[in-house]
Design a protein around this motif. Structure first.
Motif, mmCIF file in Angstrom:
data_model
loop_
_atom_site.group_PDB
_atom_site.id
_atom_site.type_symbol
_atom_site.label_atom_id
_atom_site.label_comp_id
_atom_site.label_asym_id
_atom_site.label_seq_id
_atom_site.Cartn_x
_atom_site.Cartn_y
_atom_site.Cartn_z
ATOM 1 N N GLU A 163 1.367 46.409 -10.653
ATOM 2 C CA GLU A 163 0.755 45.891 -9.412
ATOM 3 C C GLU A 163 1.626 46.446 -8.298
ATOM 4 N N GLU B 224 2.767 47.040 -4.578
ATOM 5 C CA GLU B 224 2.668 46.523 -3.212
ATOM 6 C C GLU B 224 3.298 47.511 -2.238
ATOM 7 N N GLU C 255 -2.093 41.858 0.738
ATOM 8 C CA GLU C 255 -1.020 40.997 0.197
ATOM 9 C C GLU C 255 -0.519 40.043 1.281
ATOM 10 N N GLN D 228 0.507 44.269 4.659
ATOM 11 C CA GLN D 228 0.908 44.507 3.254
ATOM 12 C C GLN D 228 -0.316 44.532 2.334
ATOM 13 N N GLU E 86 -1.911 45.532 -1.827
ATOM 14 C CA GLU E 86 -1.568 45.708 -3.244
ATOM 15 C C GLU E 86 -2.711 46.416 -3.941
ATOM 16 N N PRO F 94 7.384 39.088 3.242
ATOM 17 C CA PRO F 94 7.549 39.410 1.820
ATOM 18 C C PRO F 94 7.953 40.869 1.584
ATOM 19 N N GLY F 95 8.667 41.081 0.509
ATOM 20 C CA GLY F 95 8.999 42.440 0.110
ATOM 21 C C GLY F 95 7.869 43.041 -0.722
ATOM 22 N N GLY G 234 6.951 44.382 -4.220
ATOM 23 C CA GLY G 234 7.328 44.455 -5.629
ATOM 24 C C GLY G 234 6.394 45.394 -6.382
ATOM 25 N N HIS H 221 5.426 44.509 -9.827
ATOM 26 C CA HIS H 221 5.385 43.727 -11.068
ATOM 27 C C HIS H 221 4.688 44.563 -12.128
ATOM 28 N N ARG I 221 14.987 42.121 -0.803
ATOM 29 C CA ARG I 221 13.746 41.572 -1.368
ATOM 30 C C ARG I 221 14.057 40.503 -2.409
ATOM 31 N N GLU J 13 8.306 34.840 -3.247
ATOM 32 C CA GLU J 13 7.833 35.164 -4.603
ATOM 33 C C GLU J 13 8.485 36.363 -5.268
ATOM 34 N N ALA J 14 9.593 36.836 -4.731
ATOM 35 C CA ALA J 14 10.371 37.828 -5.476
ATOM 36 C C ALA J 14 11.342 37.026 -6.357
ATOM 37 N N ARG K 182 8.862 40.916 -13.170
ATOM 38 C CA ARG K 182 8.596 40.815 -11.727
ATOM 39 C C ARG K 182 9.719 41.348 -10.838
HETATM 40 N N1 GLU Z 1 5.642 40.360 -2.825
HETATM 41 C C1 GLU Z 1 6.194 39.581 -3.898
HETATM 42 C C2 GLU Z 1 7.368 40.331 -4.540
HETATM 43 O O1 GLU Z 1 8.086 40.945 -3.865
HETATM 44 C C3 GLU Z 1 5.168 39.242 -4.942
HETATM 45 C C4 GLU Z 1 3.937 38.525 -4.486
HETATM 46 C C5 GLU Z 1 2.998 38.314 -5.682
HETATM 47 O O2 GLU Z 1 3.204 37.356 -6.428
HETATM 48 O O3 GLU Z 1 2.139 39.153 -5.919
HETATM 49 O O4 GLU Z 1 7.621 40.324 -5.694
#
Ligand code: GLU
Ligand code: MG
Length: 446
Positions: free
Chosen positions: A130, A132, A188, A193, A195, A239-240, A242, A244, A297, A303-304, A337
């Protein structure tokens, strides 16, 4: 003649391809490209294309600088953003020394070597990222010294007539044209942002796809007059980005992570795999999160992940076992993640796989799952539950990496020592900076 090579040569002829770009990746994950005239492609298949490896980050030591780029015909694609007239195509390359040995510093080789180890045990490694990223008005900073995002929308927002919507539609189309299947795309959490989630593929194809993806996204941004960045944390307080990654091991057509009736339908193999990732997480972090900025991040909330634990559908955990879809045995998987969008996908996937395989081989025991939101627990509650922190900085991550047999063995000595050297330098350069934060907080007061 090899059928795939033959297909490439025929397509070049039939489509009137004018340039063929040979692509490979340096140790830090930067895409390198050299354009060949179509008449040279046959020769490049037969003998490789020679180049000076010492000119490229981390590829060779000065005294063994000649390398050959050997195009992989299975990766031949016409680049859609170059247009229909005088088309340009690309192939990823495997790097070898002049005597035909795989170049030990080629990240693609590092991943292939690790995949071969998995294959020896009967496993194929599938991944699905995924990815971002942020869309900015340009690479120039705004008057407040921060990047300027293209919108102020949030998670899953539909922005009518907005840049992001058209941008995603165009990007997905282009990705599909180049043979990369997209599963989802959405806005996102951060302003500007986005994704895009790629469909499952074997890890080598996924890593190639990520390199292509970054190029496609940058190209579409240029076309639309905006700027795309995969920087892990471009804006404080937002948010950063990621990357995942969902992973599974298959034995033939059978998902080795699936077991009917087991908790979360997760097999013993799957549990050991997670245990391996947890145990070695800190050691691989300097690669999965390779920049000073990556730690902004990891420790910036939103959520990181910051703590080493796993959970079922728990977005505060480092590893998540997503909800099982009834009657879809193929879908049992493990999501890691920590990885960010600026990682070298070849090296990161090699290490994530190696950590998981180690867990299987040594039958590591899986610790209890995290059921709570680990960010809201107190320090001592987390300690009592055994949720250790991920490295706090690049420097800290390098300390773990340096001691890691698993990382040294998986990357090979040359890549291992190059990453340590290069990243220590980044840390030293960063540490020598006096930042706006210090000036704002200290200058007048002290
Ligand atoms: N942007 C969040 C991260 O840096 C994740 C957000 C999400 O759960 O998709 O991991
Ligand atoms: Mg996301």
């Amino acid at each position: 003649m090899d059928k795939q090579r033959d297909f490439v040569l025929r397509t070049i002829e039939e489509r009137g391809v004018k340039f063929v770009r040979l692509w490979f990746t340096d140790v830090i994950g930067t895409l390198k490209s050299v354009a060949l005239a179509p008449a040279e492609v046959e020769g490049a298949f037969a003998e490789g294309l020679g180049f000076d490896g010492s000119a490229i980050e981390g590829l060779t030591r000065g005294y063994e600088s000649d390398l050959l780029a050997n195009p992989d015909p299975a990766t031949f694609q016409i680049l859609p953003w170059r247009g229909e007239t005088d088309p340009t195509a690309r192939m990823f390359c495997d790097l070898t020394t002049p005597d035909g040995q795989p170049a030990v510093s080629d990240p693609r080789h590092v991943l292939k070597r690790t995949l071969a180890k998995a294959a020896d045990r009967g496993f194929t490694f599938y991944t699905h990222p995924e990815i971002e990223f942020y869309l900015l008005r340009s690479s120039q900073l705004g008057p407040d010294g921060q990047p300027v995002p293209v919108d102020s929308a949030g998670y899953f927002d539909n922005v009518p007539g907005g840049t992001a919507h058209d941008f995603r539609r165009r990007s997905v189309r282009m990705l599909e044209d180049i043979g990369i299947s997209v599963e989802y795309s959405h806005h996102e959490g951060g302003p500007g942002q986005n994704e895009i989630d790629l469909r499952y593929a074997d890890a080598l194809a996924t890593a190639d796809n990520i390199m292509t993806f970054r190029t496609v996204i940058k190209e579409v941004a240029i076309e639309q007059g905006v700027y795309a960045t995969f920087m892990p944390k471009p804006m404080s307080g937002e948010p950063g980005s990621g990357m995942h990654t969902h992973m599974s091991l298959f034995e033939g057509d059978t998902n080795a992570f699936y077991e009917e009736g087991a908790k979360y339908q997760l097999s013993k193999t799957g549990r050991h795999f997670i245990a391996g990732l947890l145990k070695h997480a800190n050691e691989i972090t300097a690669v999965t999160n390779q920049f000073v900025n990556s730690y902004k991040r990891l420790w910036g909330g939103d959520e990181a992940p910051s703590f080493v634990c796993w959970g079922h559908n728990n977005r505060s955990a480092l590893i998540r076992v997503p909800m099982y879809k009834p009657n879809k045995t193929q879908s049992t998987r493990v999501e890691y993640r920590a990885l960010d969008s600026a990682a070298n996908p070849y090296l990161s996937y090699a290490l994530m796989l190696a950590a998981g395989l180690k867990g299987i081989e040594e039958e590591y025991e899986l610790p209890a799952e995290a059921e709570d939101n680990v960010w809201t627990l107190t320090e001592s509650e987390r300690r009592a539950l055994g949720y250790a922190p991920l490295p706090a900085s690049l420097d800290h991550a390098l300390e773990y990496m340096e001691e890691s047999e698993l990382v040294a063995e998986t990357l090979g000595e040359q890549v291992f020592s190059y990453v340590l050297r290069n990243k220590r330098k980044e840390w030293a350069d960063y540490r020598s900076q006096v930042t706006p934060f210090e000036l704002a907080n200290n200058l007048e007061m002290l």
